[in-house]
Design an enzyme around this catalytic site. Structure first.
Site, PDB file in Angstrom:
ATOM      1  N   SER A  69       0.730  -1.338   0.115  1.00 12.41           N
ATOM      2  CA  SER A  69      -0.085   0.100  -0.035  1.00 12.41           C
ATOM      3  C   SER A  69       0.945   1.225   0.136  1.00 12.41           C
ATOM      4  CB  SER A  69      -1.017  -0.094   1.112  1.00 12.41           C
ATOM      5  OG  SER A  69      -1.965   1.078   1.153  1.00 12.41           O
ATOM      6  N   ASP A 283      -1.054   1.892  -3.812  1.00 10.59           N
ATOM      7  CA  ASP A 283      -2.040   0.747  -4.429  1.00 10.59           C
ATOM      8  C   ASP A 283      -3.541   1.482  -4.798  1.00 10.59           C
ATOM      9  OD1 ASP A 283      -2.988   1.270  -1.714  1.00 10.59           O
ATOM     10  OD2 ASP A 283      -3.188  -1.335  -1.640  1.00 10.59           O
ATOM     11  N   GLU A 376     -11.507   6.909   6.663  1.00 14.67           N
ATOM     12  CA  GLU A 376     -10.469   7.375   7.798  1.00 14.67           C
ATOM     13  C   GLU A 376     -10.111   8.704   7.394  1.00 14.67           C
ATOM     14  OE1 GLU A 376      -8.475   3.547   9.437  1.00 14.67           O
ATOM     15  OE2 GLU A 376      -8.351   3.568   7.219  1.00 14.67           O
ATOM     16  N   ARG A 502      -2.050   4.957  19.599  1.00  8.06           N
ATOM     17  CA  ARG A 502      -2.345   3.525  19.273  1.00  8.06           C
ATOM     18  C   ARG A 502      -1.130   2.699  18.940  1.00  8.06           C
ATOM     19  NH1 ARG A 502      -3.088   3.438  13.961  1.00  8.06           N
ATOM     20  NH2 ARG A 502      -4.103   1.225  13.835  1.00  8.06           N
ATOM     21  N   PRO A 503      -1.178   1.579  19.015  1.00  6.78           N
ATOM     22  CA  PRO A 503      -0.034   0.561  18.291  1.00  6.78           C
ATOM     23  C   PRO A 503      -0.423   0.293  16.935  1.00  6.78           C
ATOM     24  CG  PRO A 503      -1.467  -0.919  19.539  1.00  6.78           C
ATOM     25  CD  PRO A 503      -2.019   0.369  19.731  1.00  6.78           C
ATOM     26  N   THR A 506       1.093  -3.178  11.987  1.00  6.40           N
ATOM     27  CA  THR A 506       1.963  -3.932  11.138  1.00  6.40           C
ATOM     28  C   THR A 506       3.315  -3.872  11.648  1.00  6.40           C
ATOM     29  OG1 THR A 506       2.060  -1.996   9.786  1.00  6.40           O
ATOM     30  CG2 THR A 506       0.431  -3.688   9.171  1.00  6.40           C
ATOM     31  N   ARG A 511       1.688   4.978  17.313  1.00  3.28           N
ATOM     32  CA  ARG A 511       1.158   6.125  16.303  1.00  3.28           C
ATOM     33  C   ARG A 511       0.633   7.212  17.357  1.00  3.28           C
ATOM     34  NH1 ARG A 511       2.552   4.877  11.314  1.00  3.28           N
ATOM     35  NH2 ARG A 511       2.118   2.718  10.805  1.00  3.28           N
TER      36      ARG A 511
END
Length: 548
Positions: A69, A283, A376, A502-503, A506, A511
């Site tokens: 992505s 992508d 988002e 937040r984790p 991937t 973050r």
């Protein structure tokens, strides 16, 4: 499949696609994503899993997309697509993670355990669609995926280079032939065809102009738009940049993620003041817009802006249809700017649901509405229409009063232009351009709907992202102990302050997002929260610095 055949499968796996690294890899929000050289055995094994998943779904087609992505070119990834074009069912993420990480010696027994666990009938036919992005490592990984499919006697169909949303679309169409034709050409016929149909009903007026600049992120989206623009019949004049030539690197200092996070224009574009620019990611499953004013100031129109634009126009058309029984709702994440949420709730009078980050969470929540708009802030989103909504709109288009029919027919074109399976930069681009044209608006008028609170995003590298746990749609941190208390203390010192952590799904990073009444305050609050994460959640490397 007899045991002797399975033994051949695993012997082939050890020889052709051996596990060469002990690095643990986890199936996250968007599948597996890491350095491309760590992925070949993972992708092969996901080929095996796709066949098992197809058989559990009674032979319906499953998708495999080779992409990382918005990540830079050295990375790659793979994700599975379920039969309705949706993300892989969440309960299978653990199975995918387990299968990807076992040793070559344990692959046979683990696969047999999975087959038994999910009660797969291995005598059924299995169908898997495989697509890939433009990365130089993608062909080798796509071949590994096909080998995995063939190994368990499934049938792979390789689409070559396609956008991620095109593959989702084709999987949906293959399993539901009422949705469209499962080919790249079928995608163009439906989505681009609907755009041309609706534009013939909407005269160009007001401040809208048909020229649009596009940042292709040196990825697949720009290449596909280069094909599409030849068939637009003058309805939209696409000026394409960052198409992958002239040494441009995928997502490097360009693309939707770069523009959104850095709040800077991408390299490689010849900017004209107030000219709107659409920036895709690598992508083409994300899109943001922006323009530079006459003083080169950056004006970002992100996923929140796209969501509010689409929701407000659909609301107008529903009123024109007099379809008051249909409920429209909007789904956001904690990353949505607070000003956008206030605008949706107070001005548009549209209900809002907040969910965890990840398109699968937004998609699921949007299904609760007759018409669900989900985006988002990063520009990943779409609109979903229930069967009830489609049937009622179609009935009004046939049987309503003249003005009702007119609105319903526009909404039918709008629905056909929408890739409901997943966020789709190309589909969303056409939706945005349709609304701007219908209203005669330029980018500055779109921007004037509300004023964003200044914000800043940062990321902190940590030893283990699983040290961070959250609740309340990721707006509150439950571990490590003391971190949320520290965030609350910092936020309380700023006007209009808001922050959360937040984790990553991937990689081992946390973050950080912060808002405040000025950009300087937002930058400082983000840095202070990043320091708190570094101190309390096992930060690695240099401690974040507070901006001067």
């Amino acid at each position: 499949m007899p045991p002797s055949s399975l033994r051949v499968v695993y012997a082939f796996a050890r020889e052709m696609h051996p596990k060469t690294s002990d690095v643990f890899i986890q199936y996250g929000t968007a599948g597996f994503r890491t350095k491309a050289n760590l992925l070949e055995h993972v992708v092969y094994r996901m080929g095996l899993l796709a066949v098992i998943r197809s058989r559990v779904k009674n032979g319906r087609t499953i998708g495999m997309m080779i992409t990382a992505s918005h990540n830079l070119e050295p990375d790659n990834g793979v994700k599975l697509v379920d039969p309705d074009g949706e993300m892989l069912e969440q309960s299978w993420e653990e199975i995918a993670t387990r299968l990807a990480n076992v040793s070559d010696n344990d692959l046979e027994s683990t696969t047999e355990q999975v087959i038994k666990q999910v009660n797969a009938d291995m005598s059924l036919k299995a169908s898997v669609f495989i697509g890939m992005d433009t990365r130089y490592t993608s062909p080798r990984l796509a071949a590994a995926a096909a080998n995995g499919v063939i190994a368990l006697k499934g049938t792979p169909k390789e689409f070559g280079i396609v956008t991620t949303p095109m593959l989702h679309y084709c999987v949906k169409c293959r399993n539901d032939n009422t949705y469209g034709t499962p080919t790249e050409e079928g995608y163009y016929e439906k989505i681009v065809g609907a755009f041309k149909n609706i534009r013939q009903k909407l005269p160009v007026c007001g401040n809208y102009n048909t020229t649009l600049y596009v940042d292709g992120a040196n990825g697949v989206g720009g290449k596909k738009l280069n094909i599409i623009r030849k068939s637009l019949d003058g309805e939209l004049d696409l000026n394409l940049f960052n198409l992958g030539g002239n040494g441009g690197k995928l997502n490097l200092n360009c693309g939707a993620d770069f523009v959104k996070v850095s709040q800077k224009p991408p390299v490689g574009i010849e900017h004209v003041p107030f000219q709107r620019v659409a920036s895709l990611d690598g992508d083409a499953d994300r899109i943001v817009y922006y323009y530079l004013d006459d003083k080169d100031n950056m004006n970002l129109l992100d996923g929140d802006r796209i969501a509010t634009l689409l929701a407000s126009y659909i609301t107008e058309l529903l009123k024109g249809c007099e379809a008051s029984e249909l409920q429209l709702g909007l789904v956001q994440t904690a990353y949505a700017n607070g000003a956008s949420t206030n605008y949706i709730t107070n001005d548009l009078k549209v209900p809002v649901t907040c969910v965890k980050t990840g398109v699968k969470h937004l998609h699921h929540a949007a299904l609760a509405y007759d018409i669900g708009v989900y985006f988002e802030a990063n520009g990943h989103g779409t609109v979903i229409y229930s069967d009830k909504a489609k049937k009622l709109i179609a009935k009004i288009a046939q049987e309503g009063e003249p003005e009702q029919r007119k609105a319903a027919q526009l909404l039918q074109n709008f629905i056909d232009m929408t890739n409901e399976t997943v966020g789709d930069a190309i589909s969303d681009l056409f939706l945005v351009e349709t609304v701007l044209c219908a209203r005669g608006h330029d980018a500055t008028q779109w921007m004037s709907a509300y004023s964003d609170l200044p914000c800043r995003q940062l990321k902190v590298t940590v030893r283990d992202r699983n040290a961070i746990s959250t609740t309340d749609a990721e707006r509150q941190c439950t571990s490590p102990e003391g971190l949320q208390t520290r965030i609350d203390e910092l936020v309380a010192t700023y006007t209009d302050g808001r922050a959360f952590v937040r984790p990553s799904g991937t990689e081992d990073v946390v973050r950080v997002y912060a808002e405040a009444d000025t950009q300087q305050s937002a930058d400082k609050l983000a840095a202070e929260v990043a320091q708190a994460v570094f101190d309390l959640a096992g930060g690695v490397g240099a401690r974040p610095e507070i901006p001067a």
